[in-house]
Design a protein around this motif. Sequence first.
Motif, short mmCIF file in Angstrom:
data_model
loop_
_atom_site.label_atom_id
_atom_site.label_comp_id
_atom_site.label_asym_id
_atom_site.label_seq_id
_atom_site.Cartn_x
_atom_site.Cartn_y
_atom_site.Cartn_z
N GLY A 14 -3.92 -2.86 -31.52
CA GLY A 14 -3.50 -2.67 -32.90
C GLY A 14 -4.67 -2.67 -33.89
N LYS A 15 -5.90 -2.62 -33.36
CA LYS A 15 -7.09 -2.67 -34.22
C LYS A 15 -7.10 -1.62 -35.32
N SER A 16 -6.92 -0.35 -34.90
CA SER A 16 -7.10 0.70 -35.92
C SER A 16 -5.99 0.68 -36.96
N ASP A 32 -13.69 4.32 -38.11
CA ASP A 32 -13.12 4.24 -36.77
C ASP A 32 -14.21 4.66 -35.77
N THR A 33 -14.87 3.67 -35.15
CA THR A 33 -15.99 4.03 -34.26
C THR A 33 -15.49 4.60 -32.94
N GLY A 34 -14.28 4.20 -32.52
CA GLY A 34 -13.72 4.76 -31.28
C GLY A 34 -13.58 6.27 -31.40
N ALA A 35 -13.22 6.73 -32.61
CA ALA A 35 -13.04 8.18 -32.83
C ALA A 35 -14.36 8.91 -32.61
N MET A 36 -15.47 8.22 -32.91
CA MET A 36 -16.78 8.87 -32.75
C MET A 36 -17.11 9.02 -31.25
N TYR A 37 -16.82 7.99 -30.45
CA TYR A 37 -17.02 8.11 -29.00
C TYR A 37 -16.06 9.15 -28.43
N ARG A 38 -14.85 9.19 -29.00
CA ARG A 38 -13.88 10.19 -28.54
C ARG A 38 -14.39 11.61 -28.84
N ILE A 89 -8.10 14.34 -30.35
CA ILE A 89 -8.84 13.31 -29.60
C ILE A 89 -7.98 12.13 -29.15
N ARG A 90 -6.69 12.14 -29.52
CA ARG A 90 -5.83 10.98 -29.18
C ARG A 90 -5.10 11.19 -27.86
N THR A 91 -5.83 11.58 -26.84
CA THR A 91 -5.19 11.77 -25.53
C THR A 91 -5.82 10.80 -24.54
N VAL A 107 -26.15 7.40 -25.76
CA VAL A 107 -24.92 7.75 -26.52
C VAL A 107 -24.68 6.66 -27.55
N ARG A 108 -24.80 5.42 -27.13
CA ARG A 108 -24.56 4.29 -28.04
C ARG A 108 -25.58 4.30 -29.19
N GLU A 109 -26.87 4.52 -28.83
CA GLU A 109 -27.89 4.50 -29.89
C GLU A 109 -27.60 5.54 -30.96
N ASP A 130 -17.97 -3.24 -30.27
CA ASP A 130 -19.22 -3.99 -30.42
C ASP A 130 -19.60 -4.15 -31.89
N ILE A 131 -18.60 -4.17 -32.76
CA ILE A 131 -18.92 -4.16 -34.20
C ILE A 131 -19.53 -5.50 -34.63
N ALA A 132 -18.83 -6.61 -34.32
CA ALA A 132 -19.36 -7.92 -34.74
C ALA A 132 -20.59 -8.30 -33.91
N ARG A 182 -13.89 -1.52 -17.71
CA ARG A 182 -15.12 -0.77 -17.97
C ARG A 182 -15.74 -1.18 -19.31
N ASP A 183 -14.89 -1.33 -20.34
CA ASP A 183 -15.41 -1.64 -21.69
C ASP A 183 -15.99 -3.06 -21.78
N THR A 184 -15.51 -3.97 -20.91
CA THR A 184 -16.02 -5.35 -20.99
C THR A 184 -17.15 -5.62 -19.99
N HIS A 185 -17.30 -4.73 -19.00
CA HIS A 185 -18.31 -4.99 -17.97
C HIS A 185 -19.53 -4.08 -18.04
N ARG A 186 -19.56 -3.16 -18.99
CA ARG A 186 -20.71 -2.25 -19.03
C ARG A 186 -21.97 -3.03 -19.44
N GLU A 187 -23.13 -2.40 -19.13
CA GLU A 187 -24.40 -3.10 -19.37
C GLU A 187 -24.73 -3.22 -20.87
#
Length: 219
Positions: A14-16, A32-38, A89-91, A107-109, A130-132, A182-187
């Motif tokens: 429910g974040k967004s 909305d940073t997720g939209a940018m990765y999307r 992008i909402r698929t 990509v992140r940088e 990773d906002i905070a 994947r989102d919690t275990h990435r480097e």
Amino acid sequence: MSYKIAIDGPSSAGKSTIAKMLAKELGYVYIDTGAMYRAIGFYLIENKIDIHDENKVVSVLNNIDVTLDYDDENNLHVFLNGKDISNKIRTQEVGEAASVCSQYLKVREKLVSLQRKLAEEKSCCMDGRDIASNVLPNANLKLYVSASDECRAKRRYLEEKEKGIDTTVDKVLEELKARDYRDTHREHNPLTRVSDAIDIDTTDKTSDEVVDDILKRFF
Ligand code: DC
């Protein structure tokens, strides 16, 4: 002085919805940073680039220009190389591609520097993973938004059903768990709850209830 709200949490918590409503109530900018990765995920799919091939993904990053803009009603629109792709992008497929390519440092940088620029000198409400912890570590208010797995799966299932997508709650739950993992275990900059975050549990609550509570407690 500008005020920054950082909102993190797993998919479908429910974040967004909350970030958007808070930004509207407070007159802040919603990012909305997720939209940018999307948007990057969408580009990779459209151009038939193997999302699992990091070198290939990194080699096309210079061809990708992601921007955000707002319409007259202050709704956020996402542009890829000048084209509004907000309603594409909402698929599940694009979300998956976003999650995979968000593991790559380059990509992140690229996106984190853009996100920080967008937040400069403006009061904003930014949501993501990773906002905070990374993008806005000095945010004035840090919220960690979560909900039970069952509640998140049910929400996502109803959204998919509304779009006419044939799926089941169990299948959606499996996809959510894979994405969470994947989102919690990435480097690089995985989803994490920072120690000074306020926990917001949205299980069985309406977005109005959650937002009213946040406004009462912190504003
Ligand atoms: O919030 P979302 O479902 O639109 O995000 C899609 C993917 O993008 C998510 O699975 C992980 C990635 N993401 C990220 O790595 N960092 C962010 N700040 C936001 C999203």
